[in-house]
Design an enzyme around this catalytic site. Sequence first.
Site, PDB file in Angstrom:
ATOM      1  N   ASP A  91       0.101   5.145   1.116  1.00  0.00           N
ATOM      2  CA  ASP A  91       0.021   6.081   2.258  1.00  0.00           C
ATOM      3  C   ASP A  91       0.005   5.341   3.585  1.00  0.00           C
ATOM      4  O   ASP A  91      -0.781   4.425   3.788  1.00  0.00           O
ATOM      5  CB  ASP A  91      -1.245   6.937   2.143  1.00  0.00           C
ATOM      6  CG  ASP A  91      -1.123   7.951   1.023  1.00  0.00           C
ATOM      7  OD1 ASP A  91      -0.484   8.981   1.225  1.00  0.00           O
ATOM      8  OD2 ASP A  91      -1.674   7.692  -0.073  1.00  0.00           O
ATOM      9  N   ASP A 110      -1.793  -0.411   5.769  1.00  0.00           N
ATOM     10  CA  ASP A 110      -2.134   0.159   7.080  1.00  0.00           C
ATOM     11  C   ASP A 110      -3.610   0.498   7.218  1.00  0.00           C
ATOM     12  O   ASP A 110      -4.051   0.960   8.262  1.00  0.00           O
ATOM     13  CB  ASP A 110      -1.355   1.470   7.303  1.00  0.00           C
ATOM     14  CG  ASP A 110      -1.875   2.588   6.426  1.00  0.00           C
ATOM     15  OD1 ASP A 110      -2.139   2.313   5.234  1.00  0.00           O
ATOM     16  OD2 ASP A 110      -2.058   3.718   6.918  1.00  0.00           O
ATOM     17  N   ASP A 143       0.871  -1.170   0.000  1.00  0.00           N
ATOM     18  CA  ASP A 143       0.000   0.000   0.000  1.00  0.00           C
ATOM     19  C   ASP A 143       0.923   1.239   0.000  1.00  0.00           C
ATOM     20  O   ASP A 143       2.117   1.115   0.302  1.00  0.00           O
ATOM     21  CB  ASP A 143      -0.843  -0.093   1.288  1.00  0.00           C
ATOM     22  CG  ASP A 143      -1.548   1.186   1.628  1.00  0.00           C
ATOM     23  OD1 ASP A 143      -2.259   1.700   0.767  1.00  0.00           O
ATOM     24  OD2 ASP A 143      -1.362   1.677   2.767  1.00  0.00           O
TER      25      ASP A 143
HETATM   26  O1  LIG Z   1      -4.465   3.138  -0.266  1.00  0.00           O
HETATM   27  P1  LIG Z   1      -3.546   4.216   0.199  1.00  0.00           P
HETATM   28  O2  LIG Z   1      -2.328   4.373  -0.654  1.00  0.00           O
HETATM   29  O3  LIG Z   1      -3.200   4.082   1.655  1.00  0.00           O
HETATM   30  O4  LIG Z   1      -4.400   5.565   0.032  1.00  0.00           O
HETATM   31  C1  LIG Z   1      -5.474   5.823   0.949  1.00  0.00           C
HETATM   32  C2  LIG Z   1      -5.677   7.313   1.065  1.00  0.00           C
HETATM   33  O5  LIG Z   1      -4.373   7.858   1.320  1.00  0.00           O
HETATM   34  C3  LIG Z   1      -4.247   9.274   1.349  1.00  0.00           C
HETATM   35  O6  LIG Z   1      -4.832   9.758   2.547  1.00  0.00           O
HETATM   36  C4  LIG Z   1      -4.140   9.363   3.724  1.00  0.00           C
HETATM   37  O7  LIG Z   1      -2.801   9.925   3.683  1.00  0.00           O
HETATM   38  C5  LIG Z   1      -2.750  11.378   3.663  1.00  0.00           C
HETATM   39  C6  LIG Z   1      -1.287  11.779   3.506  1.00  0.00           C
HETATM   40  O8  LIG Z   1      -0.486  11.209   4.502  1.00  0.00           O
HETATM   41  C7  LIG Z   1      -3.397  11.906   4.949  1.00  0.00           C
HETATM   42  O9  LIG Z   1      -3.391  13.332   4.934  1.00  0.00           O
HETATM   43  C8  LIG Z   1      -4.851  11.387   5.033  1.00  0.00           C
HETATM   44  O10 LIG Z   1      -5.433  11.799   6.262  1.00  0.00           O
HETATM   45  C9  LIG Z   1      -4.878   9.858   4.949  1.00  0.00           C
HETATM   46  O11 LIG Z   1      -6.212   9.389   4.917  1.00  0.00           O
HETATM   47  C10 LIG Z   1      -4.849   9.896   0.120  1.00  0.00           C
HETATM   48  O12 LIG Z   1      -4.771  11.298   0.223  1.00  0.00           O
HETATM   49  C11 LIG Z   1      -6.265   9.422  -0.111  1.00  0.00           C
HETATM   50  O13 LIG Z   1      -6.766   9.964  -1.314  1.00  0.00           O
HETATM   51  C12 LIG Z   1      -6.235   7.902  -0.235  1.00  0.00           C
HETATM   52  O14 LIG Z   1      -7.545   7.433  -0.452  1.00  0.00           O
END
Ligand SMILES: O=P(O)(O)OC[C@H]1O[C@H](O[C@H]2O[C@H](CO)[C@@H](O)[C@H](O)[C@H]2O)[C@H](O)[C@@H](O)[C@@H]1O
Length: 369
Positions: free
Chosen positions: A118, A308, A116
Site C-alpha cells: 500500500d 512508504d 511494500d
Molecule cells: O505494509 P503495507 O502494505 O503498506 O500495509 C499497511 C496498511 O495498508 C493499508 O492501509 C493503507 O492503505 C489503504 C488503502 O490505500 C488506506 O485506506 C489506509 O488509510 C492506509 O493506511 C491496509 O488497509 C492496512 O491494513 C495495512 O496495515
Amino acid sequence: MKNQNMVDPVAKSRVNTLVAFANSTNLLKSSVTATSLGGFWGLYPKKLMKTLKNSKGDAKVNTFIDSMRASSPTRTKSEENQDKTPTWILYHPSALNMFDEIVYNSRGKQIVTFLDYDGTLSPIVADPDKAFMTEKMRATLKDIAMHFPTAIVSGRSLDKVYNFVQLTELYYAGSHGMDIKGPTKSQSHKKNNEAVLFQAASQFLPMINEVYKILVEKTKCVPGATVESNKYCLSVHFRCVDEKNWASLAQKVRSVLKEYPKLRLSQGRKVLEIRPSIEWDKGKALEFLLESLGYDNSNNVFPIYIGDDRTDEDAFKVLRSRGQGIGILVSQIPKETNASYTLQDPSEVCQFLQRLVEWKIKSSHCYKL
Ligand SMILES: O=P(O)(O)OC[C@H]1O[C@H](O[C@H]2O[C@H](CO)[C@@H](O)[C@H](O)[C@H]2O)[C@H](O)[C@@H](O)[C@@H]1O
C-alpha cells in the site's frame, strides 16, 4: 536502540559534497551542516509507541494525532514542509536521479528487491478493499521477478496481498512479515528451490480474533471507523473518520489494548495497527528472506527495499546496520527516515523498477558480448 544514528558511508560522503555545493550556491536559505541535517534521523515510531501504551492523559493522545496527521497529510505541501524540502532532498535524493549511482554500487552483487504494497505499489485510497495496482505495475513486477528475486512485504494478510498482486513468481511476507510464503512458480535465480513457509505468530491467532470482535463492537459508534483483519494483525482505519473524532477513537483502541499486554500498537498512514508483541517486523522478514535465498552471510547481495510507511523503517534500519543495499522511501513530503533515497509515488516506483529491468537486460547483453 543500536544504529539509531548510523549513516551509511556512501550517503555521508554524498551529503558532505551536496552540503558544500548547497552552501556555496546559496541553494538553502541558511547555511547547513551534515550534523544539522542528521537530526532528521531518529526513532520517532518507538517513542510514539511508548506514548500510546504508557500515557494516561489527553496530551499524549494529541501527540499521536499530530503524528498521524503528519504521516499522511491531506495537503501534500504545507508551508512547513516546503521549508524542509530542500534540506531533506539533499539527504534523500530521488532514486531516479541517482539511478546510475545505485546500479554502480550494486556492481558484482545480486540485487534482491523488497516491495511494500500500500502506498508503494498501489496508490493510497479511502477504501482499503479497493487499493488495486495498475496493470502496468503488475507487468513491471512480472519483469522484475524474472531478473531478480522479489518479495512483497506488507501489513496486509498474505492472502489479501496475494489477491491484489496475483503473481506466483514472487515471495510474499504478509501481516508485517509474520506470514511468509515462497514462489509457487520455480525461478532460475533461486539458489534453493524449496518454497519458504514461515508463520511467526500462529499462537496469537485466537487472541487476535477475539480483539477483532471487541474492536468492531467498540468502534462502531465512530462514523467512518473500520477495523480490518490481516490475520496476525489488525488495522483500525482513521482515514474516513472526522479529525475531531480521532482522539476518542485512539482512546477506544488504547482501552481495549490495555487488557492485552501481549499485543502492541504501531502506526501507519491514518491507521493504527495491532500486532503480537514479538520481536518480529518487516526488518526481520527481510533478513529471513535473505537467509532463505542463501545470502545470510554474504557480501554478494544488494537488497533494495522500497516502502512508504513507518513500519518499513524497520527494514531500512536493517539495511543500514548490515551496510548492504539501499532503502527507498516513497513520499512527497519530508519525513524522518532511515532510507537513503526517495521516490514520489507508485508511478515513480514503477519507473524505477522498469529502469532496473532495462539496465539488467542491457548489462547481461554487454557481458555476453
Ligand atoms: O505494509 P503495507 O502494505 O503498506 O500495509 C499497511 C496498511 O495498508 C493499508 O492501509 C493503507 O492503505 C489503504 C488503502 O490505500 C488506506 O485506506 C489506509 O488509510 C492506509 O493506511 C491496509 O488497509 C492496512 O491494513 C495495512 O496495515
